[in-house]
Design a protein around this motif. Structure first.
Motif, PDB file in Angstrom:
ATOM      1  N   LEU A 191      -6.012  48.506  45.122  1.00 60.91           N
ATOM      2  CA  LEU A 191      -6.144  47.353  46.015  1.00 60.91           C
ATOM      3  C   LEU A 191      -5.447  47.606  47.346  1.00 60.91           C
ATOM      4  N   LYS A 192      -4.337  48.307  47.321  1.00 65.70           N
ATOM      5  CA  LYS A 192      -3.626  48.626  48.558  1.00 65.70           C
ATOM      6  C   LYS A 192      -4.473  49.521  49.453  1.00 65.70           C
ATOM      7  N   HIS A 194      -7.974  49.641  49.309  1.00 59.89           N
ATOM      8  CA  HIS A 194      -9.263  49.044  49.648  1.00 59.89           C
ATOM      9  C   HIS A 194      -9.162  47.641  50.250  1.00 59.89           C
ATOM     10  N   GLN A 195      -8.120  46.891  49.916  1.00 58.33           N
ATOM     11  CA  GLN A 195      -7.987  45.536  50.453  1.00 58.33           C
ATOM     12  C   GLN A 195      -6.540  45.242  50.849  1.00 58.33           C
ATOM     13  N   ASP A 198      -5.781  41.596  52.194  1.00 60.16           N
ATOM     14  CA  ASP A 198      -5.815  40.575  51.136  1.00 60.16           C
ATOM     15  C   ASP A 198      -4.584  40.677  50.251  1.00 60.16           C
ATOM     16  N   ALA A 234     -10.199  42.530  42.676  1.00 60.98           N
ATOM     17  CA  ALA A 234     -10.607  42.618  44.073  1.00 60.98           C
ATOM     18  C   ALA A 234     -11.335  41.358  44.522  1.00 60.98           C
ATOM     19  N   LEU A 237      -8.947  38.400  44.803  1.00 63.70           N
ATOM     20  CA  LEU A 237      -8.176  38.458  46.042  1.00 63.70           C
ATOM     21  C   LEU A 237      -8.994  37.963  47.228  1.00 63.70           C
ATOM     22  N   ARG A 238     -10.246  38.390  47.268  1.00 59.95           N
ATOM     23  CA  ARG A 238     -11.081  38.097  48.429  1.00 59.95           C
ATOM     24  C   ARG A 238     -11.624  36.667  48.425  1.00 59.95           C
ATOM     25  N   HIS A 239     -12.042  36.170  47.247  1.00 59.96           N
ATOM     26  CA  HIS A 239     -12.752  34.896  47.184  1.00 59.96           C
ATOM     27  C   HIS A 239     -12.033  33.809  46.384  1.00 59.96           C
ATOM     28  N   TYR A 273     -21.028  43.343  42.170  1.00 60.61           N
ATOM     29  CA  TYR A 273     -20.119  43.982  43.139  1.00 60.61           C
ATOM     30  C   TYR A 273     -20.871  45.044  43.940  1.00 60.61           C
ATOM     31  N   VAL A 277     -21.005  44.119  48.036  1.00 59.71           N
ATOM     32  CA  VAL A 277     -19.947  44.732  48.863  1.00 59.71           C
ATOM     33  C   VAL A 277     -20.541  45.796  49.785  1.00 59.71           C
TER      34      VAL A 277
END
Length: 277
Positions: A191-192, A194-195, A198, A234, A237-239, A273, A277
């Motif tokens: 996540l660090k 790619h996002q 977020d 992911a 985090l985003r939605h 996904y 994405v």
């Protein structure tokens, strides 16, 4: 006389045998997969090392972080061969219903949760000729850096006399906690990468709770693969954490319009996904 030994995990300490034998140092080295069915991958297994009186290895252990995540420090009055013979009993273990598996007991993270699962009498059995098993307490990578805290596992109780290589339910639970810790670390790294924006919205001290909640949510939704769990985190985090349940949300709308049924939760989430994405 008490001898000091290093127990290295060959996965965490990469190319362990090459690096150890290349040192101009006073060392006795015993790969614990040597003489076993796993001898061909001895470099990836546990390695027992006895530093001699002129070795610098014990000094390195206290000051270099790489050793903290790959190595335990054992104390024993027994010679190397006796400690190695005892530890080899732990290479292959069976659970309470007889399922066999290899135990990563030389990995300090695994050992932390595994050794903590034993009571005093059971711990004495596991230690055998080892009087003290010291390792660095695990530290989550998203928290501020701190000096590693060393913990000693000792027991003066009489052994319970049970088989060393049989794991009970408490040990299985401990190993599950170790896997969960490792999974959270892998998810954090992914996540660090790619996002990052977020991820930065969650305070570091709240991340462990966030991961625990979302791993439980992923399990409740029937997700099995690690890829699906990463996607679940992911998208959460985003939605938002309710992305999969909101009737007017993008996921439910997409799911309702699929002409070909996707039978598993993993298939549905991964396909969504891939398309979104």
């Amino acid at each position: 006389m008490i001898n000091q030994y290093l127990l290295l995990d060959g996965v965490q300490y990469e190319q362990a045998l090459i690096r150890l034998y290349a040192r101009d140092d006073d060392l006795e080295i015993e790969p614990l997969y040597a003489g076993t069915p796993w001898q061909e991958v001895a470099d990836l297994g546990p390695v027992l090392v006895k530093p001699g009186p002129h070795s610098e290895l014990l000094k390195e252990l206290t000051r270099e972080p790489e050793w903290h995540v790959s190595t335990s420090l054992l104390s024993s009055p027994a010679p190397l061969v006796d400690v190695a013979t005892h530890l080899r009993q732990l290479n292959k273990v069976t659970d309470a219903v007889g399922n066999p598996s290899l135990l990563r007991y030389a990995d300090p993270l695994v050992a932390w949760f595994w050794l903590n699962s034993y009571g005093a009498a059971s711990l004495r059995r596991i230690l055998g000729p080892v009087t003290e098993w010291r390792l660095a307490e695990p530290h989550q990578s998203w928290l501020p850096e701190q000096d590693h805290q060393w913990h000693a596992f000792i027991s003066t109780e009489a052994t319970d006399g049970k088989a060393v290589s049989v794991l009970g339910q408490a040990q299985m639970s401990g190993l599950k906690k170790a896997y969960s810790w490792q999974l959270k670390e892998r998810l954090y790294t992914w996540l660090k990468q790619h996002q990052p924006a977020d991820l930065a919205q969650i305070a570091a001290e709240e991340l462990n709770t966030w991961f625990e909640e979302h791993l439980s949510g992923a399990e409740a939704c029937g997700l099995i693969s690690e890829r699906s769990i990463a996607i679940w985190c992911a998208l959460s985090l985003r939605h938002g954490s309710d992305f999969s349940a909101a009737h007017d949300g993008a996921y439910q709308q997409w799911n309702a319009h699929q002409s070909q049924p996707l039978y598993t939760a993993d298939q549905r989430l991964q396909q969504y996904y891939q398309e979104s994405v």
